[in-house]
Design an enzyme around this catalytic site. Structure first.
Site: not given
Lengths: 573, 89
Positions: A295, A304
């Site tokens: 995170e 991502h």
């Protein structure tokens, strides 16, 4: 790797963070430490520094919440979504939220840090023996005050080392009572409570008053979860009640009956059908460190990755020895550049621990100590020292029953016992001082136990600590146009196959000569293996042909029965 | 031999995960993580086809790009993960 659209990044390198609240699943110092280590992952490869703030607005505000937790992206109960974070920017941007319907651990089951006792705040050791019985959770056995405790070594009967486990009878967290313990019964809105409650709250967190009357004193704190408590459901923090009745059947253990997702649950009263009180049974949980590191990658500007081994891959998977993937490093260094010079002092967790009068809470005669202040241990990750980080080893071979991995002056050992634990690195020069840093291949002569090491066109023979060599490989009858020997496989009867390029020779170790009929083509002798293996070795009766990060495994019938990653399958990374 | 258990699924109070069909689960997943997003072009809104979205998701997750909701794809959809969408919106 991917960055967010517009390459969102912080415009300063001295990033601040603040931990707004804590999860009841782990002691706050463990949470502090997990976050500090997660930031360090990024700090180690960039010029970024991370400073913890205890008040005000920080760049990265970290919080735990459940379901609807104040932003447009609600969490979804246990499992599924674990956490999310926003890319760099003002306001909610840069913030990281963790789903507190998850069971947060260090990834391997309950992470229970003790307080008081005589073990200096050590972690519980599960299982542990106490009076001849084995315990896998904290227990109140042996105590009259109902305080859960655990041993911090495998055998309490022998070592007598123990500490107290999280319990509302020992302390609370958050709230306004400075960590004071719960007082039971307490009055809240005129009603008496004998245990922690979620009444009066919309966020499902369990709390208690720390005086006997909340209405009068308004003093409260949140209850830490016991390691035996259920997760989520509608009874978070309560223990399972065994046996319990569900749809008329009696259950003595957690069950997945009634659920389509296969998750184990239990009732927290004796009859689910009547009371409808339930929760999920504790499992290994999710590593707060790993999820936080992911995170924080978002909070720093990384989107991502589609590389499965990268930290920024969207799915969770637990790895014990974590190291940042090349893809993550390239991504973060694309945004911030690489770090230079010595690292700054890592952020320290809050070290205040409420004092509890030992006489008041502890009835045992064991020596009492207060919990020492905790310092975050943030050992630098040296990627060159982690075998899991080596893309391609110089040589791999069995020596004295242990698989040895050689790379640039170092070697690691994988024991055939201890569940194949890899130890090292060790300097080659300490054990075999005559050898150069780069070993192309090596083998142990099974008859004489002599060790043969090859590097370039030279070889050495070690018998214990005495060494012969270096000698030219031509002395073994190999041609003088060979650059190096890349693999060696013992064939029994004093014969060893030596691989170089596309060719293989059979060495008669006793005669120190090459057998007639060699060289032969490797792909003729061993169909289906790469023609340009950089390493060939024998391991547990199979021949491994390595190329890049992969191996081709051949069985005794010369069938390729597996192709895989050296890193995962052989090193168990 | 015992008779096979006849499972009855129960809706547990306050459980956020409901028993939903595989296709519903897949659609929710594709929407939530940006694969099945609505595209805006000159005021015209259109949905990416599920087949295309599945292929995109399968590529991202390193699965075989079949465009079909097979078991491997469903298994991945049920795994724990980060809540940040995979496809930027």
């Amino acid at each position: 790797y991917q960055t967010f659209e517009g390459d969102l990044k912080w415009d300063h390198n001295d990033i601040t963070y603040r931990i707004i609240n804590y999860s009841p699943d782990m002691e706050s110092s463990l949470i502090d430490d997990a976050f500090a280590r997660a930031f360090k992952v990024w700090r180690d490869v960039t010029p970024l520094t991370f400073t913890r703030l205890f008040e005000g607005t920080a760049d990265i505000m970290i919080s735990f919440g459940k379901a609807d937790h104040g932003d447009p992206y609600p969490f979804d109960g246990k499992d599924g979504l674990l956490a999310h974070a926003y890319p760099p920017g003002e306001g909610v941007q840069g913030d990281a939220h963790f789903d507190d319907d998850e069971y947060w651990t260090l990834g391997k089951g309950p992470a229970v840090k003790t307080r008081y006792g005589n073990a200096d705040g050590a972690m519980c050791h599960f299982p542990f023996n106490f009076e001849g019985k084995s315990y896998t959770t904290c227990t109140t056995d042996g105590r009259s005050d109902n305080l859960p405790w655990c041993a911090t070594t495998a055998d309490f009967d022998k070592d007598k080392k123990y500490g107290f486990c999280p319990s509302e009878l020992l302390y609370t967290f958050g709230g306004n009572a400075d960590g004071a313990k719960c007082v039971f019964p307490f009055i809240f809105l005129g009603k008496e409570y004998d245990s922690c409650t979620t009444d009066g709250r919309s966020d499902e967190y369990r709390w208690c008053a720390t005086t006997d009357n909340f209405d009068k004193d308004i003093k409260y704190g949140f209850c830490p979860s016991r390691d035996t408590a259920v997760i989520g459901g509608n009874s978070e923090g309560e223990p399972c009640h065994f046996p319990f009745v569900f749809l008329g059947e009696t259950y003595d253990a957690c069950t997945s009956e009634g659920r389509g997702d296969g998750k184990l649950w239990c009732s927290t009263t004796d009859n689910y059908d009547d009371d409808k009180k339930w929760g999920f049974c504790p499992d290994k949980g999710y590593s707060l460190f790993l999820v936080a590191a992911h995170e924080f990658g978002h909070a720093l500007g990384l989107d991502h990755s589609n590389i499965r081994d990268a930290l920024m891959y969207p799915m969770y998977s637990y790895v014990e020895k974590f190291s940042l993937h090349k893809d993550d490093i390239e991504g973060i260094q694309f945004l911030y550049g690489s770090g230079t010079g010595p690292g700054p002092t890592p952020p320290q967790p809050e070290t205040t621990t409420p004092y509890i009068d030992p006489e008041e809470t502890v009835t045992t005669k064991e020596p009492q100590t207060t919990v020492p202040t905790t310092t975050t241990t943030t050992r630098p990750v040296d990627p060159t020292k982690d075998a899991c980080n080596v893309a391609e080893f110089d040589a791999i071979t069995m020596i004295e029953g242990e698989l040895h991995f050689f790379k640039a002056g170092l070697y690691w050992k994988k024991s055939s016992r201890n569940a194949g634990v890899v130890s090292g690195p060790f300097p080659i020069s300490e054990r075999w001082p005559a050898l150069p840093a780069v070993i192309d291949t090596a083998f142990e002569d099974l008859l004489t136990k002599k060790l043969y090491f090859f590097s370039g066109t030279r070889f050495w023979v070690y018998t214990g600590k005495s060494v012969l060599g270096p000698r030219s490989i031509e002395k073994l009858g190999l041609p003088n146009n060979i650059q190096k020997i890349e693999g060696a496989v013992q064939r029994g009867n004093g014969k060893v196959l030596l691989f170089s390029g596309e060719n293989v020779w059979r060495l008669n170790v006793k005669d120190q000569n090459i057998d007639q009929g060699y060289p032969r083509f490797t792909d003729v002798m061993f169909g289906g293996v790469p023609n340009d293996s950089h390493d060939v070795f024998l391991y547990k009766g199979h021949i491994y042909f390595c190329r890049d990060r992969f191996y081709w495994r051949m069985n005794s019938r010369k069938q390729i029965d597996r192709v895989g990653y050296v890193k995962y399958d052989v090193l168990n990374c | 031999w015992s008779h096979p258990l006849k499972s009855t699924f129960v809706t547990f109070p306050s459980d956020l995960v409901r028993n939903i069909s595989d296709s519903q689960l897949a659609e929710n997943y594709l929407k939530k993580f940006g694969y099945l997003q609505t595209e805006h072009r000159s005021g015209f809104q259109s949905m990416v086809s599920t087949n295309k979205a599945l292929k995109r998701m399968q590529r991202q997750m390193g699965l075989e790009e079949t465009g079909v909701l097979d078991k491997a794809t469903l298994d991945v959809m049920k795994q724990p993960r980060c809540g940040v969408p995979d496809v930027a919106n």
